[in-house]
Design a protein around this motif. Structure first.
Motif, PDB file in Angstrom:
ATOM      1  N   ILE A 462       0.853  -1.204   0.000  1.00  0.00           N
ATOM      2  CA  ILE A 462       0.000   0.000   0.000  1.00  0.00           C
ATOM      3  C   ILE A 462       0.886   1.251   0.000  1.00  0.00           C
ATOM      4  CG2 ILE A 462      -1.541   1.375   1.488  1.00  0.00           C
ATOM      5  CD1 ILE A 462      -2.956  -1.253   2.238  1.00  0.00           C
ATOM      6  N   LYS A 463       1.890   1.241   0.860  1.00  0.00           N
ATOM      7  CA  LYS A 463       2.777   2.411   0.981  1.00  0.00           C
ATOM      8  C   LYS A 463       3.556   2.646  -0.328  1.00  0.00           C
ATOM      9  CE  LYS A 463       4.078   5.358   4.168  1.00  0.00           C
ATOM     10  NZ  LYS A 463       3.044   6.287   4.628  1.00  0.00           N
ATOM     11  N   ALA A 464       4.015   1.570  -0.963  1.00  0.00           N
ATOM     12  CA  ALA A 464       4.766   1.718  -2.216  1.00  0.00           C
ATOM     13  C   ALA A 464       3.840   2.264  -3.309  1.00  0.00           C
ATOM     14  CB  ALA A 464       5.352   0.374  -2.633  1.00  0.00           C
ATOM     15  N   PHE A 465       2.627   1.720  -3.381  1.00  0.00           N
ATOM     16  CA  PHE A 465       1.650   2.153  -4.388  1.00  0.00           C
ATOM     17  C   PHE A 465       1.365   3.651  -4.225  1.00  0.00           C
ATOM     18  CE2 PHE A 465      -2.491   2.667  -6.344  1.00  0.00           C
ATOM     19  CZ  PHE A 465      -2.477   1.790  -7.419  1.00  0.00           C
ATOM     20  N   GLU A 466       1.206   4.076  -2.970  1.00  0.00           N
ATOM     21  CA  GLU A 466       0.944   5.498  -2.716  1.00  0.00           C
ATOM     22  C   GLU A 466       2.126   6.348  -3.176  1.00  0.00           C
ATOM     23  OE1 GLU A 466      -1.941   5.010   1.213  1.00  0.00           O
ATOM     24  OE2 GLU A 466       0.152   5.578   1.481  1.00  0.00           O
ATOM     25  N   ALA A 467       3.334   5.846  -2.954  1.00  0.00           N
ATOM     26  CA  ALA A 467       4.528   6.620  -3.327  1.00  0.00           C
ATOM     27  C   ALA A 467       4.593   6.803  -4.849  1.00  0.00           C
ATOM     28  CB  ALA A 467       5.777   5.919  -2.819  1.00  0.00           C
ATOM     29  N   TRP A 468       4.174   5.804  -5.609  1.00  0.00           N
ATOM     30  CA  TRP A 468       4.252   5.905  -7.074  1.00  0.00           C
ATOM     31  C   TRP A 468       3.113   6.720  -7.671  1.00  0.00           C
ATOM     32  CZ3 TRP A 468       4.673  -0.014  -6.725  1.00  0.00           C
ATOM     33  CH2 TRP A 468       5.991  -0.381  -6.483  1.00  0.00           C
ATOM     34  N   THR A 469       1.901   6.550  -7.095  1.00  0.00           N
ATOM     35  CA  THR A 469       0.715   7.096  -7.765  1.00  0.00           C
ATOM     36  C   THR A 469       0.097   8.291  -7.041  1.00  0.00           C
ATOM     37  OG1 THR A 469      -0.812   5.686  -6.554  1.00  0.00           O
ATOM     38  CG2 THR A 469       0.112   4.775  -8.585  1.00  0.00           C
ATOM     39  N   GLY A 470       0.417   8.451  -5.755  1.00  0.00           N
ATOM     40  CA  GLY A 470      -0.234   9.496  -4.972  1.00  0.00           C
ATOM     41  C   GLY A 470      -1.654   9.106  -4.585  1.00  0.00           C
ATOM     42  N   LYS A 471      -2.054   7.880  -4.902  1.00  0.00           N
ATOM     43  CA  LYS A 471      -3.429   7.430  -4.584  1.00  0.00           C
ATOM     44  C   LYS A 471      -3.366   6.276  -3.587  1.00  0.00           C
ATOM     45  CE  LYS A 471      -5.777   9.640  -8.019  1.00  0.00           C
ATOM     46  NZ  LYS A 471      -5.241   9.514  -9.357  1.00  0.00           N
ATOM     47  N   SER A 472      -4.398   6.199  -2.719  1.00  0.00           N
ATOM     48  CA  SER A 472      -4.436   5.116  -1.723  1.00  0.00           C
ATOM     49  C   SER A 472      -5.250   3.945  -2.241  1.00  0.00           C
ATOM     50  CB  SER A 472      -5.075   5.618  -0.433  1.00  0.00           C
ATOM     51  OG  SER A 472      -4.239   6.559   0.150  1.00  0.00           O
ATOM     52  N   PRO A 473      -4.618   2.794  -2.382  1.00  0.00           N
ATOM     53  CA  PRO A 473      -5.384   1.617  -2.837  1.00  0.00           C
ATOM     54  C   PRO A 473      -6.195   1.040  -1.684  1.00  0.00           C
ATOM     55  CG  PRO A 473      -3.117   0.998  -2.389  1.00  0.00           C
ATOM     56  CD  PRO A 473      -3.206   2.470  -2.114  1.00  0.00           C
ATOM     57  N   SER A 474      -7.212   0.280  -2.030  1.00  0.00           N
ATOM     58  CA  SER A 474      -8.048  -0.350  -0.998  1.00  0.00           C
ATOM     59  C   SER A 474      -7.278  -1.506  -0.355  1.00  0.00           C
ATOM     60  CB  SER A 474      -9.339  -0.839  -1.659  1.00  0.00           C
ATOM     61  OG  SER A 474      -9.781  -2.024  -1.059  1.00  0.00           O
ATOM     62  N   TYR A 475      -7.296  -1.518   0.981  1.00  0.00           N
ATOM     63  CA  TYR A 475      -6.656  -2.617   1.717  1.00  0.00           C
ATOM     64  C   TYR A 475      -7.298  -3.944   1.311  1.00  0.00           C
ATOM     65  CZ  TYR A 475      -5.539  -5.716   5.611  1.00  0.00           C
ATOM     66  OH  TYR A 475      -5.140  -6.790   6.356  1.00  0.00           O
ATOM     67  N   GLU A 476      -8.632  -3.957   1.204  1.00  0.00           N
ATOM     68  CA  GLU A 476      -9.351  -5.203   0.886  1.00  0.00           C
ATOM     69  C   GLU A 476      -8.955  -5.720  -0.496  1.00  0.00           C
ATOM     70  OE1 GLU A 476     -10.899  -2.618   2.359  1.00  0.00           O
ATOM     71  OE2 GLU A 476     -11.005  -3.656   4.297  1.00  0.00           O
ATOM     72  N   VAL A 477      -8.868  -4.800  -1.467  1.00  0.00           N
ATOM     73  CA  VAL A 477      -8.527  -5.216  -2.834  1.00  0.00           C
ATOM     74  C   VAL A 477      -7.147  -5.871  -2.849  1.00  0.00           C
ATOM     75  CG1 VAL A 477      -7.876  -4.328  -5.126  1.00  0.00           C
ATOM     76  CG2 VAL A 477     -10.007  -3.582  -4.055  1.00  0.00           C
ATOM     77  N   MET A 478      -6.196  -5.239  -2.172  1.00  0.00           N
ATOM     78  CA  MET A 478      -4.825  -5.780  -2.193  1.00  0.00           C
ATOM     79  C   MET A 478      -4.731  -7.089  -1.417  1.00  0.00           C
ATOM     80  SD  MET A 478      -1.849  -3.007  -2.222  1.00  0.00           S
ATOM     81  CE  MET A 478      -1.274  -2.373  -3.776  1.00  0.00           C
ATOM     82  N   SER A 479      -5.377  -7.167  -0.244  1.00  0.00           N
ATOM     83  CA  SER A 479      -5.231  -8.410   0.529  1.00  0.00           C
ATOM     84  C   SER A 479      -5.986  -9.551  -0.133  1.00  0.00           C
ATOM     85  CB  SER A 479      -5.618  -8.237   1.996  1.00  0.00           C
ATOM     86  OG  SER A 479      -6.838  -7.619   2.102  1.00  0.00           O
ATOM     87  N   GLU A 480      -7.115  -9.240  -0.758  1.00  0.00           N
ATOM     88  CA  GLU A 480      -7.867 -10.271  -1.480  1.00  0.00           C
ATOM     89  C   GLU A 480      -7.004 -10.828  -2.636  1.00  0.00           C
ATOM     90  OE1 GLU A 480     -10.839 -11.479  -0.679  1.00  0.00           O
ATOM     91  OE2 GLU A 480     -10.623 -12.840  -2.382  1.00  0.00           O
ATOM     92  N   ALA A 481      -6.329  -9.908  -3.355  1.00  0.00           N
ATOM     93  CA  ALA A 481      -5.470 -10.339  -4.468  1.00  0.00           C
ATOM     94  C   ALA A 481      -4.312 -11.189  -3.949  1.00  0.00           C
ATOM     95  CB  ALA A 481      -4.936  -9.114  -5.219  1.00  0.00           C
ATOM     96  N   ALA A 482      -3.742 -10.793  -2.811  1.00  0.00           N
ATOM     97  CA  ALA A 482      -2.623 -11.564  -2.235  1.00  0.00           C
ATOM     98  C   ALA A 482      -3.109 -12.947  -1.829  1.00  0.00           C
ATOM     99  CB  ALA A 482      -2.044 -10.828  -1.024  1.00  0.00           C
ATOM    100  N   ARG A 483      -4.254 -12.991  -1.144  1.00  0.00           N
ATOM    101  CA  ARG A 483      -4.786 -14.299  -0.704  1.00  0.00           C
ATOM    102  C   ARG A 483      -5.069 -15.183  -1.911  1.00  0.00           C
ATOM    103  NH1 ARG A 483      -7.577 -11.558   3.332  1.00  0.00           N
ATOM    104  NH2 ARG A 483      -9.446 -11.428   2.049  1.00  0.00           N
ATOM    105  N   GLY A 484      -5.666 -14.585  -2.944  1.00  0.00           N
ATOM    106  CA  GLY A 484      -5.994 -15.354  -4.154  1.00  0.00           C
ATOM    107  C   GLY A 484      -4.734 -15.918  -4.809  1.00  0.00           C
ATOM    108  N   ALA A 485      -3.669 -15.107  -4.825  1.00  0.00           N
ATOM    109  CA  ALA A 485      -2.433 -15.546  -5.493  1.00  0.00           C
ATOM    110  C   ALA A 485      -1.711 -16.605  -4.661  1.00  0.00           C
ATOM    111  CB  ALA A 485      -1.525 -14.344  -5.721  1.00  0.00           C
ATOM    112  N   ILE A 486      -1.796 -16.468  -3.342  1.00  0.00           N
ATOM    113  CA  ILE A 486      -1.099 -17.430  -2.482  1.00  0.00           C
ATOM    114  C   ILE A 486      -1.879 -18.741  -2.437  1.00  0.00           C
ATOM    115  CG2 ILE A 486      -0.430 -17.898  -0.074  1.00  0.00           C
ATOM    116  CD1 ILE A 486       0.187 -14.809   0.086  1.00  0.00           C
ATOM    117  N   GLY A 487      -3.204 -18.645  -2.466  1.00  0.00           N
ATOM    118  CA  GLY A 487      -4.039 -19.850  -2.500  1.00  0.00           C
ATOM    119  C   GLY A 487      -4.253 -20.426  -1.117  1.00  0.00           C
TER     120      GLY A 487
END
Ligand code: NAP
Length: 487
Positions: A462-487
């Motif tokens: 989240i912190k890296a994404f904010e540094a690149w884009t100036g926008k705050s990503p959703s915690y849920e979106v990122m953790s859901e994607a991580a969980r999905g990728a890890i399985g």
């Protein structure tokens, strides 16, 4: 930049159905890989109904296709394609048909293409190939298998130089690393980009899907992760989910980078105008002297996991520190005055120890290589280096694993004997894949409160994404994607 959806289906009916679906997306062009249709079609007239400019391609196996017929058969099929409303034909630069093209394919626009499925030549040779192809066709196309960062750089440099001519051209790097050239086709001034109809329908390795290429446009935000190997990383899934959910024209790519390619990667990131990238094993410490600036977290930890590039200036940050701090905060674990054992003395350990010492913990450190632990402790006054035997006897309130042991692809072992675990202890594993490692299972078995590295993973992202884009990503979106990728 125009976008061409490339269709490669096994039957004529499937190729037609895919072309209709492609036309609904209103691309600038559709390429039909006729060579993939088996048996080769006799009649192409049904393609007439597809009201998007079409390219007919009959690629031979030597250039990555499946057409094994004669030049005569190829010429007949291409002429049938033109009668069926195809506007453009793609002919390989070494084909004898090229010299006959002005007579045989009179009204067609001609793409003259070269493909090397094994390697990428040096920049000067790529430019020669583009010039040769431009002399033979209306569009000069070349695609090369990229095997290194150097290869990507050669392609990008060649594109930048060749784009100063008036020639229409397409230049592509094939393979995983080639994704960078596909994402930056607009920036490289390519006349058009090839895209798949949808994910899973790629006609060449590294090809992006139409919706992604369209979303990226000509000036995308390109980021990624550098390290080697990268198979374990789920960061592309997390960041790409965040880009998509915020409708930002951004892409995050895995960029496998070996030690000797690190400096070349920095040149490439500037050449491609990248926003920055994450850094993982084994470059977190090696990259430090190569950057222009370090923020406080990076200069204190001497480890960088995020690079931000602004107007050509590269700043190193360590968002792992934030990830660790948020993990302890969310677990409501206050470490002030607590006895903490950190296992490992690499980049992750540096981030943890920076947080722990700033927060007032009494920190002990154990590492396989004593010297490395001593060097780390020198940077953080108050941190005590101890031996493994002592660590296993002493009472700790908090234990943190900062080694890769237990991570998928590494030995399924705990870095420490389970004698060290106690009821009520807080035990944190920075490893995030799998969620419950042997280390955590042992700790849980002895009554400790456990915390996986997944929280840290999402928070540092989240912190890296904010540094690149100036926008705050959703915690849920990122953790859901991580969980999905890890399985
Ligand atoms: P690193 O800089 O390469 O350091 C690895 C450390 O682990 C070194 O101290 C090394 O000891 C030790 N180690 C490696 N293999 C070992 C083994 N077989 N037995 C005992 N010790 C061993 O790596 P890093 O960047 O710190 O990353 C370490 C782990 O942290 C990663 O695998 C990852 O799972 C995790 N991490 C997680 C996040 C997150 O967001 N959750 C972020 C960063 C890292 P020597 O000094 O003796 O080589």
């Amino acid at each position: 930049m125009r976008i061409c959806i490339s269709i490669a289906e096994k039957t004529l009916d499937e190729a037609l159905a895919a072309s209709r679906r492609a036309a609904e997306k209103s691309p600038d062009l559709i390429e039909v890989r006729i060579d993939y249709i088996h048996p080769l079609p006799d009649d192409l007239m049904k393609f007439k109904e597809i009201a998007v400019p079409k390219i007919a391609t009959l690629r031979p196996p030597s250039q990555g296709g499946e057409f094994i017929g004669s030049d005569r058969e190829k010429s007949i099929l291409l002429r049938k394609a033109l009668r069926a409303g195809f506007k453009v034909i793609d002919i390989e630069s070494d084909s004898p048909l090229l010299s006959r093209a002005p007579n045989e394919f009179r009204d067609a626009e001609l793409i003259c293409s070269s493909h090397d499925l094994h390697l990428t030549p040096e920049t000067s040779r790529i430019i020669e190939i583009l010039i040769e192809n431009a002399a033979k066709g209306d569009v000069s196309k070349a695609a090369f298998k990229v095997n290194s960062i150097h290869d990507v750089l050669s392609i990008v440099e060649a594109a930048m130089i060749f784009s100063s001519t008036d020639n229409e051209f397409v230049l592509i790097g094939m393979g995983e690393l080639g994704g960078l050239t596909r994402a930056c086709a607009g920036r490289m001034k390519c006349s058009f980009a090839y895209a798949s109809l949808e994910p899973g329908k790629e006609t060449a390795p590294g090809q992006l899907d139409f919706d992604t290429v369209k979303r990226l446009g000509d000036s995308p935000i390109i980021t990624g992760i550098i390290g080697f190997p990268l198979g374990h990383s789920v960061s592309p899934q997390m960041h790409n989910a965040a880009f998509l959910s915020l409708d930002i024209p951004g892409l995050y790519l895995p960029i496998p980078t070996r030690d000797e390619e690190l400096e070349g990667l920095l040149d490439l990131s500037l050449e491609l105008n990248m926003m920055g990238f994450n850094v993982t094993i084994p470059h977190k410490e090696k990259i430090v002297p190569l950057l222009d600036k370090l923020d406080d977290t990076a200069s204190k930890t001497k480890a960088v996991n995020t690079v931000v590039i602004l107007e050509g200036e590269m700043t190193g940050m360590n968002t792992d520190v934030y990830g660790v701090a948020k993990t302890f905060e969310k677990a409501e674990m206050r470490v002030k005055g607590k006895r903490v054992l950190v296992i490992g003395a690499g980049g992750a350990a540096r981030a943890c120890i920076y947080f722990l010492t700033s927060a007032g913990a009494r920190t002990s450190l154990v590492n396989r290589t004593r010297f490395r632990a001593d060097v780390l402790a020198d940077d953080f006054p108050g941190v005590q280096v101890i031996e493994k035997d002592d660590a296993e006897r002493l009472p700790f309130d908090v234990i943190v694993n900062c080694t890769p042991l237990g991570m998928r692809g590494f030995p399924d072992e705990s870095p420490i004997s389970n004698q060290v675990f106690r009821e009520g202890q807080f035990v944190f594993d920075t490893v995030y894949n799998p969620r419950i490692t042997r280390f955590l299972a042992d700790a849980q078995g002895r009554g400790a409160v456990i915390q996986s590295g997944q929280e840290m993973l999402v928070q540092q992202a989240i912190k890296a994404f904010e540094a690149w884009t100036g926008k705050s990503p959703s915690y849920e979106v990122m953790s859901e994607a991580a969980r999905g990728a890890i399985g």
